[in-house]
Write an enzyme that holds these catalytic residues in place. Structure first.
Site, PDB file in Angstrom:
ATOM      1  N   MET A  25      -9.477  -0.499  -8.138  1.00 14.92           N
ATOM      2  CA  MET A  25      -8.188  -0.706  -8.790  1.00 14.92           C
ATOM      3  C   MET A  25      -8.251  -0.309 -10.264  1.00 14.92           C
ATOM      4  SD  MET A  25      -6.094  -1.690  -6.486  1.00 14.92           S
ATOM      5  CE  MET A  25      -4.706  -2.268  -7.460  1.00 14.92           C
ATOM      6  N   CYS A 106     -11.221  -7.118  -0.629  1.00 13.56           N
ATOM      7  CA  CYS A 106     -10.845  -7.481  -1.996  1.00 13.56           C
ATOM      8  C   CYS A 106     -10.624  -8.983  -2.105  1.00 13.56           C
ATOM      9  CB  CYS A 106      -9.582  -6.730  -2.399  1.00 13.56           C
ATOM     10  SG  CYS A 106      -9.069  -7.073  -4.094  1.00 13.56           S
TER      11      CYS A 106
END
EC number: 1.3.1.91
Length: 337
Positions: A25, A106
């Site tokens: 990210m 995640c």
């Protein structure tokens, strides 16, 4: 935005997965991937995680934009609703991605609140349903990136059960981050460092599931480490932070050393190849720093690296900054080389 369907076969993508750069990210955006593709023609590249609600409900199709030069490139999706993920996968396939990957790793609070990411390690049947729905919607290969477990789960029990259930619907390729994720008490950053690595468990999974394509991820910082995992029988290695912060160290030698093809790339030549890309980005209204922030570590460990990084860090954000600034920074590296 959409392009023709990819002509790369599943076998070619699986071969590219011998080495991949992890989806990260705020890091592996399209500018980062373009740079990485110039460094290695063969390595499989991944997008940042894109959530299925953002695409399907939010209409954020700009998140799917990429340069055709990035192939082979995979789209990573986050979500937990099979119908919505199927719709998002279809959008990804129409955009031309070579692979669509489901994030089951995640640990961030935002991901947990959406009931996807690492928390899905607790729901392998739901993951299987999601994979099946995505497979039914597209011809592109659907893959999974997961952890070895979460919280108080016992990885030796949870991981083989997860692989068994998800592979039963036809998912054949998994990337396993060899750490647990702690959903409470650790930040996403701490989840990348604190839980201990268990590479041996991943190796045992390859022995237990010889027909699955298994890649290992987590804490791998060099090509020599990657080659050792491949020699141990694993099918692929995914590298994250090292590939971002020292991209030349990982990717310049990847094609000849991992794939047995091509030649070593030269980061100086890669910078020169980036200049037309930067000019096009600026013409489209972009900012220099949006590209150069991914280039800061390109000369890590080389003479002139500090000056290169300083010039780009301090001046690339200025409104008038253009390709000539990159050339000025590059001159510092070449003068000190």
């Amino acid at each position: 935005m959409y392009r023709h369907m990819t002509e790369l076969t599943a076998d070619k993508i699986s071969h590219a997965a011998r080495l991949s750069v992890a989806p990260m990210m705020d890091w592996t955006d399209r500018h980062c991937r373009y740079l990485h593709r110039l460094l290695s023609r063969e390595t499989l590249l991944y997008t940042e995680m894109v959530t299925s609600p953002a695409l399907v409900r939010g209409g954020a199709l700009h998140l799917l934009a990429f340069n055709p030069e990035e192939h082979p490139v995979a789209l990573q999706l986050g979500g937990s609703d099979p119908t919505e993920l199927a719709q998002a996968a279809k959008l990804g396939a129409e955009a031309g991605y070579d692979e669509i990957n489901l994030n089951v790793g995640c640990p961030s609070d935002r991901v947990q609140s959406g009931t996807f990411g690492a928390v899905l390690m607790k729901s392998p049947d739901l993951v299987a349903d999601c994979i099946k729905a995505m497979q039914d919607a597209v011809d592109v290969e659907i893959t999974v990136k997961c952890r070895i477990g979460v919280d108080d789960q016992t990885p030796e029990i949870v991981l083989p059960d997860f692989l068994t259930k998800v592979s039963a619907v036809g998912c054949n390729r998994f990337t396993i981050h060899a750490r647990k994720a702690w959903l409470q008490g650790l930040s996403p950053k701490e989840n990348r460092d604190i839980p201990p690595l268990d590479y041996d468990l991943v190796r045992r999974m390859k022995q237990e599931f010889p027909d699955l394509h298994l890649s290992v991820n987590g804490g791998i910082a060099s090509l020599s480490q990657a080659k050792a995992f491949l020699a141990d029988g694993l099918d692929g290695v995914m590298i994250g932070r090292a590939a971002y912060h020292q991209p030349a160290d990982i990717l310049c030698a990847a094609d000849p050393e991992i794939f047995g093809t091509g030649s070593f790339s030269d980061p100086v030549q890669v910078v020169l190849q980036m200049l037309p890309y930067i000019e096009a980005h600026l013409r489209d209204g972009g900012k220099l720093s949006q590209v150069t922030r991914h280039m800061l570590g390109l000369f890590a460990g080389r003479p002139g690296a500090r000056q290169w990084r300083r010039i780009l860090s301090e001046r690339a954000h200025r409104p008038d900054a253009g390709p000539e600034l990159v050339e000025d920074a590059l001159a510092q590296v070449q003068c000190d080389a």
